[in-house]
Design an enzyme around this catalytic site. Structure first.
Site, short mmCIF file in Angstrom:
data_model
loop_
_atom_site.label_atom_id
_atom_site.label_comp_id
_atom_site.label_asym_id
_atom_site.label_seq_id
_atom_site.Cartn_x
_atom_site.Cartn_y
_atom_site.Cartn_z
CB THR A 146 22.50 -10.20 -46.20
OG1 THR A 146 21.79 -9.04 -45.72
CG2 THR A 146 21.92 -11.76 -45.89
CE LYS A 176 30.79 -1.82 -45.04
NZ LYS A 176 30.56 -2.82 -45.33
CG PHE A 177 21.68 3.02 -44.99
CD1 PHE A 177 20.84 2.73 -46.27
CD2 PHE A 177 21.09 2.08 -44.09
CE1 PHE A 177 19.84 1.88 -46.53
CE2 PHE A 177 20.25 1.29 -44.18
CZ PHE A 177 19.50 1.03 -45.41
O1 6AU Z 1 35.72 -11.89 -43.71
P1 6AU Z 1 35.85 -10.99 -45.14
O2 6AU Z 1 36.88 -10.24 -45.35
O3 6AU Z 1 35.52 -12.16 -46.36
O4 6AU Z 1 34.57 -10.02 -45.24
C1 6AU Z 1 34.45 -9.03 -44.19
C2 6AU Z 1 33.12 -8.54 -44.48
C3 6AU Z 1 32.66 -7.95 -45.83
C4 6AU Z 1 32.81 -6.59 -45.77
O5 6AU Z 1 31.76 -5.72 -46.74
C5 6AU Z 1 32.38 -6.23 -44.26
O6 6AU Z 1 32.64 -7.46 -43.48
N1 6AU Z 1 33.27 -4.96 -43.55
C6 6AU Z 1 32.54 -4.32 -42.84
C7 6AU Z 1 31.30 -4.23 -42.15
C8 6AU Z 1 30.70 -5.42 -41.90
O7 6AU Z 1 30.57 -3.28 -42.21
C9 6AU Z 1 33.45 -2.83 -42.51
C10 6AU Z 1 34.81 -2.89 -42.45
O8 6AU Z 1 35.27 -2.08 -41.91
N2 6AU Z 1 35.35 -4.00 -43.10
C11 6AU Z 1 34.41 -5.22 -43.53
O9 6AU Z 1 35.39 -6.09 -44.05
O10 6AU Z 1 31.38 -8.32 -45.95
#
Ligand code: 6AU
Length: 364
Positions: free
Chosen positions: A62, A94-95
């Protein structure tokens, strides 16, 4: 070292924390290494999505701060679906601040994340105290829960709107039932490694009798799950993921920054479950970290090729490259599933592709 090991064997490795072992078993029982990134902006959408996709995922991620009507109704609804459909909840907070501040962000305020999300993540750029601070805040939350001081999962501040259909004065035991997490002690979970091994063998026998995909009426499947190792008794447990690498173009999480994440994780194996990263970072004997990889997308059904990006820095790759090629354990998929007309079917397609990539990796 974990590259060609099965998830279920990894659940039995020494020093595997109870929540990591639980997740690894859940993955192997559900045959799903898929995490849904539920990036939606209302409670109704979130709950509908969790209901639609819940059978295909091991984890639901979430962003609570984009849900406009986030309240205890959101949390109760999500926990109820998570318990029924068997997935864990990961708040992608992501603190990234000093210890004292992240403790409050984690446990207090309108989100009260520690009360409802088993997993959270953090950046390590503020330095190592971010890990120890989140860990002690998690321990406090666990003690409060286990001592009965905090048995309710009520979140939200008085000015957060509540749905009139949800009674704010429900008895605590009902709330704790809804969490699916009771206060059983860790020792019950950790009793006997041999028993766990036997139950995993019996679970996998049941799994081998299952057909390709999980039945949409999963009664026998989940009965065997219950009888084998009562997942209802998962205690109130919390874990952290370190953001060691990012998927976005030009990001700064690489080289010695990533190496520092790995060495900090090794110092906190009881609390750090693993990494957000683009590849497995289990390079030393004894490493059993779970890698979760965002930036995952499939070409439309029937089409070949590799998805590229979203025009805003996000970079995509396929489940096969991520899991079989780079050894990641869980793929995180957001818009790939959210933008489909039939989200349930699309999640099932991602689950199948990601599971086959895992089978390829372990040589099955
Ligand atoms: O598949 P997407 O591109 O619609 O969504 C990717 C999800 C988003 C981002 O906030 C998260 O993954 N995310 C994160 C996380 C999970 O920490 C790190 C990152 O490097 N890239 C990324 O997209 O909710």
């Amino acid at each position: 070292p974990t590259w060609s090991m099965t998830y279920q064997d990894r659940a039995l490795l020494p020093e595997t924390s109870p929540l990591t072992a639980y997740l690894l078993r859940l993955i192997s029982i559900k045959r799903s290494n898929l995490c849904l990134s539920a990036d939606v902006t209302s409670t109704a959408e979130l709950l509908e999505l969790a209901e639609d996709v819940g059978d295909s995922i091991c984890l639901l991620k979430t962003h609570a701060d984009i849900i406009s009507d986030f309240s205890d109704r959101t949390v109760r609804g999500l926990r109820e679906i998570a318990r029924r459909k068997r997935f864990l909840v990961f708040e992608d907070r992501k603190f990234g601040d000093i210890g004292s501040t992240v403790q409050k962000q984690y446990t207090a305020g309108p989100l009260s994340i520690a009360k409802w999300a088993e997993i959270v993540n953090c950046h390590i750029f503020p330095g190592p105290a971010i890990i120890s601070s989140l860990k002690s805040a998690a321990q406090d939350a666990i003690s409060a829960y286990n001592s009965g001081v905090e048995t309710s999962i009520t979140v939200g501040s008085p000015n957060v709107s509540r749905d009139s259909s949800s009674s704010p004065t429900r008895p605590d035991h009902e709330a704790s039932n809804e969490t699916g997490l009771d206060g059983n002690s860790l020792s019950a979970w950790e009793q006997n490694r041999q028993n766990r091994k036997q139950s995993i063998v019996s679970i996998s026998t049941t799994i081998s009798m299952q057909t390709e995909s999980i039945s949409p009426q999963p009664t026998p499947f989940f009965d065997s799950f219950d009888n084998a190792q009562q997942p209802e008794s998962l205690p109130y447990l919390r874990s952290l993921l370190l953001i060691a690498e990012m998927s976005s173009e030009g990001n700064l999480c690489s080289g010695s920054y990533t190496d520092t994440c790995v060495s900090l994780a090794r110092q906190h194996r009881d609390f750090v479950m693993g990494f957000i990263a683009q590849r497995s970072l289990n390079t030393e004997e004894g490493d059993n970290f779970i890698t979760m990889t965002p930036g995952c997308s499939l070409p439309p059904p029937g089409q070949e090729g590799k998805p590229t990006g979203d025009g805003q820095g996000q970079q995509y790759d396929t489940p096969r490259n991520i899991v079989a090629g780079r050894g990641s354990d869980i793929v995180i998929v957001g818009r790939g599933i959210l933008s489909a007309n039939d989200r349930r079917a699309e999640a099932a397609r991602y689950r199948k592709e990601s599971w086959e990539a895992y089978e390829e990796r372990i040589g099955q």
